[in-house]
Motif scaffolding. Structure first.
Motif, PDB file in Angstrom:
ATOM      1  N   MET A   1     -14.671   1.894   5.803  1.00  0.00           N
ATOM      2  CA  MET A   1     -15.150   2.919   6.701  1.00  0.00           C
ATOM      3  C   MET A   1     -14.190   3.032   7.887  1.00  0.00           C
ATOM      4  N   ILE A   2     -13.890   4.252   8.290  1.00  0.00           N
ATOM      5  CA  ILE A   2     -13.000   4.509   9.424  1.00  0.00           C
ATOM      6  C   ILE A   2     -13.857   5.055  10.564  1.00  0.00           C
ATOM      7  N   ILE A   3     -13.862   4.348  11.684  1.00  0.00           N
ATOM      8  CA  ILE A   3     -14.762   4.635  12.800  1.00  0.00           C
ATOM      9  C   ILE A   3     -13.943   4.925  14.054  1.00  0.00           C
ATOM     10  N   LYS A   4     -14.252   6.015  14.732  1.00  0.00           N
ATOM     11  CA  LYS A   4     -13.549   6.335  15.977  1.00  0.00           C
ATOM     12  C   LYS A   4     -13.819   5.254  17.016  1.00  0.00           C
ATOM     13  N   ALA A   5     -12.748   4.728  17.580  1.00  0.00           N
ATOM     14  CA  ALA A   5     -12.885   3.698  18.613  1.00  0.00           C
ATOM     15  C   ALA A   5     -13.142   4.350  19.970  1.00  0.00           C
ATOM     16  N   TYR A  56      -4.412  11.061  22.155  1.00  0.00           N
ATOM     17  CA  TYR A  56      -4.249   9.709  21.598  1.00  0.00           C
ATOM     18  C   TYR A  56      -5.572   9.257  20.996  1.00  0.00           C
ATOM     19  N   GLN A  57      -5.541   8.843  19.752  1.00  0.00           N
ATOM     20  CA  GLN A  57      -6.752   8.463  19.025  1.00  0.00           C
ATOM     21  C   GLN A  57      -6.640   7.028  18.511  1.00  0.00           C
ATOM     22  N   TYR A  58      -7.722   6.296  18.587  1.00  0.00           N
ATOM     23  CA  TYR A  58      -7.828   4.986  17.936  1.00  0.00           C
ATOM     24  C   TYR A  58      -8.999   5.022  16.979  1.00  0.00           C
ATOM     25  N   TYR A  59      -8.773   4.450  15.804  1.00  0.00           N
ATOM     26  CA  TYR A  59      -9.845   4.304  14.826  1.00  0.00           C
ATOM     27  C   TYR A  59      -9.829   2.882  14.297  1.00  0.00           C
ATOM     28  N   LEU A  60     -11.012   2.347  14.102  1.00  0.00           N
ATOM     29  CA  LEU A  60     -11.178   1.015  13.538  1.00  0.00           C
ATOM     30  C   LEU A  60     -11.477   1.139  12.054  1.00  0.00           C
ATOM     31  N   ILE A  61     -10.923   0.244  11.271  1.00  0.00           N
ATOM     32  CA  ILE A  61     -11.187   0.216   9.837  1.00  0.00           C
ATOM     33  C   ILE A  61     -12.116  -0.961   9.563  1.00  0.00           C
ATOM     34  N   GLN A  62     -13.255  -0.642   8.970  1.00  0.00           N
ATOM     35  CA  GLN A  62     -14.305  -1.641   8.779  1.00  0.00           C
ATOM     36  C   GLN A  62     -14.712  -1.684   7.309  1.00  0.00           C
ATOM     37  N   GLU A  63     -14.990  -2.878   6.847  1.00  0.00           N
ATOM     38  CA  GLU A  63     -15.508  -3.062   5.493  1.00  0.00           C
ATOM     39  C   GLU A  63     -16.529  -4.188   5.546  1.00  0.00           C
ATOM     40  N   GLU A  64     -17.699  -3.936   4.972  1.00  0.00           N
ATOM     41  CA  GLU A  64     -18.773  -4.925   4.948  1.00  0.00           C
ATOM     42  C   GLU A  64     -19.040  -5.525   6.341  1.00  0.00           C
ATOM     43  N   ASN A  65     -19.181  -4.648   7.326  1.00  0.00           N
ATOM     44  CA  ASN A  65     -19.486  -5.028   8.713  1.00  0.00           C
ATOM     45  C   ASN A  65     -18.430  -5.915   9.367  1.00  0.00           C
ATOM     46  N   GLN A  66     -17.204  -5.895   8.846  1.00  0.00           N
ATOM     47  CA  GLN A  66     -16.107  -6.655   9.465  1.00  0.00           C
ATOM     48  C   GLN A  66     -14.962  -5.691   9.755  1.00  0.00           C
ATOM     49  N   GLY A  72      -3.685   3.746  15.592  1.00  0.00           N
ATOM     50  CA  GLY A  72      -3.553   4.460  16.855  1.00  0.00           C
ATOM     51  C   GLY A  72      -2.496   5.530  16.662  1.00  0.00           C
ATOM     52  N   PHE A  73      -2.858   6.770  16.932  1.00  0.00           N
ATOM     53  CA  PHE A  73      -1.913   7.864  16.731  1.00  0.00           C
ATOM     54  C   PHE A  73      -2.103   8.915  17.802  1.00  0.00           C
ATOM     55  N   GLY A  99      -4.683   0.543   3.803  1.00  0.00           N
ATOM     56  CA  GLY A  99      -3.531   1.165   4.454  1.00  0.00           C
ATOM     57  C   GLY A  99      -3.314   2.580   3.953  1.00  0.00           C
ATOM     58  N   LYS A 100      -3.424   2.759   2.657  1.00  0.00           N
ATOM     59  CA  LYS A 100      -3.285   4.092   2.060  1.00  0.00           C
ATOM     60  C   LYS A 100      -4.386   5.015   2.587  1.00  0.00           C
ATOM     61  N   LYS A 101      -5.619   4.524   2.629  1.00  0.00           N
ATOM     62  CA  LYS A 101      -6.728   5.335   3.145  1.00  0.00           C
ATOM     63  C   LYS A 101      -6.480   5.717   4.606  1.00  0.00           C
ATOM     64  N   ALA A 102      -5.985   4.758   5.395  1.00  0.00           N
ATOM     65  CA  ALA A 102      -5.729   5.024   6.815  1.00  0.00           C
ATOM     66  C   ALA A 102      -4.619   6.063   6.988  1.00  0.00           C
ATOM     67  N   LEU A 103      -3.542   5.951   6.204  1.00  0.00           N
ATOM     68  CA  LEU A 103      -2.462   6.941   6.296  1.00  0.00           C
ATOM     69  C   LEU A 103      -2.957   8.325   5.878  1.00  0.00           C
ATOM     70  N   ASN A 104      -3.749   8.397   4.829  1.00  0.00           N
ATOM     71  CA  ASN A 104      -4.321   9.685   4.415  1.00  0.00           C
ATOM     72  C   ASN A 104      -5.209  10.263   5.507  1.00  0.00           C
ATOM     73  N   PHE A 105      -5.974   9.401   6.148  1.00  0.00           N
ATOM     74  CA  PHE A 105      -6.848   9.839   7.237  1.00  0.00           C
ATOM     75  C   PHE A 105      -6.017  10.429   8.381  1.00  0.00           C
ATOM     76  N   VAL A 106      -4.963   9.715   8.793  1.00  0.00           N
ATOM     77  CA  VAL A 106      -4.106  10.201   9.887  1.00  0.00           C
ATOM     78  C   VAL A 106      -3.477  11.541   9.513  1.00  0.00           C
ATOM     79  N   SER A 107      -2.977  11.648   8.281  1.00  0.00           N
ATOM     80  CA  SER A 107      -2.368  12.912   7.837  1.00  0.00           C
ATOM     81  C   SER A 107      -3.373  14.057   7.869  1.00  0.00           C
ATOM     82  N   ASN A 108      -4.590  13.799   7.402  1.00  0.00           N
ATOM     83  CA  ASN A 108      -5.632  14.833   7.426  1.00  0.00           C
ATOM     84  C   ASN A 108      -5.984  15.252   8.850  1.00  0.00           C
TER      85      ASN A 108
END
Length: 163
Positions: A1-5, A56-66, A72-73, A99-108
């Motif tokens: 899950m990608i969550i806006k920081a 400037y945006q920060y997003y946290l990447i979370q999986e199973e509550n961790q 940051g872009f 990492g792939k999911k995060a790069l796709n997210f930033v591109s989108n």
């Protein structure tokens, strides 16, 4: 899950940066330089300034509550360009496709803002370069950046052209 920081997540970003940098740069940079850069780039003051910048945006990447990583872009860092300033993951996140999911997210997100490319810098000795290339990024230049305290970063400049 990608969550806006949010600004109250600064301590989470700092903790993730410290843990991921010791893994990412252990074979590339001396510990003194890692400590210097972490203190410079992830101080509370620096991160607060980033959160005050609407581009400037920060997003946290979370999986199973961790929390396993963050990005940051900055939209419109250069004309029609989103700059990926930071993308770091904990060691245990490797190989999960995050990492792939995060790069796709930033591109989108960059496309939504009307930018035409995503750029980044990567240390010439960082194996992450191969990952970026596998995701469609190409080297377009090289640069040496004086970051102070007698340290420099010898980097490739990479870009991904958006549709």
């Amino acid at each position: 899950m990608i969550i806006k920081a949010e600004p109250n997540d600064i301590s989470i970003i700092q903790d993730l940066a410290k843990k991921s940098w010791s893994f990412a740069y252990a074979d590339i940079l001396e510990q003194d330089q890692i400590d210097y850069m972490l203190n410079m780039m992830y101080s509370e003051e620096t991160l607060k300034k980033h959160f005050e910048n609407p581009h400037y945006q920060y997003y946290l990447i979370q999986e199973e509550n961790q929390f396993l990583g963050f990005v940051g872009f900055e939209f419109h860092h250069e004309p029609q360009t989103t700059k990926l300033h930071r993308i770091y993951f904990l060691k245990e996140a490797q190989g999960k496709g995050l990492g792939k999911k995060a790069l796709n997210f930033v591109s989108n997100e960059a496309e939504k803002m009307g930018d035409k490319r995503v750029s980044l810098t990567v240390n010439k000795n960082n194996s992450a370069r191969k990952f970026y290339e596998s995701q469609g990024f190409q080297i377009y230049d090289e640069a040496i950046f004086d970051i102070g305290n007698g340290y420099v970063m010898d980097d490739y400049l990479m870009e991904f052209l958006l549709k």
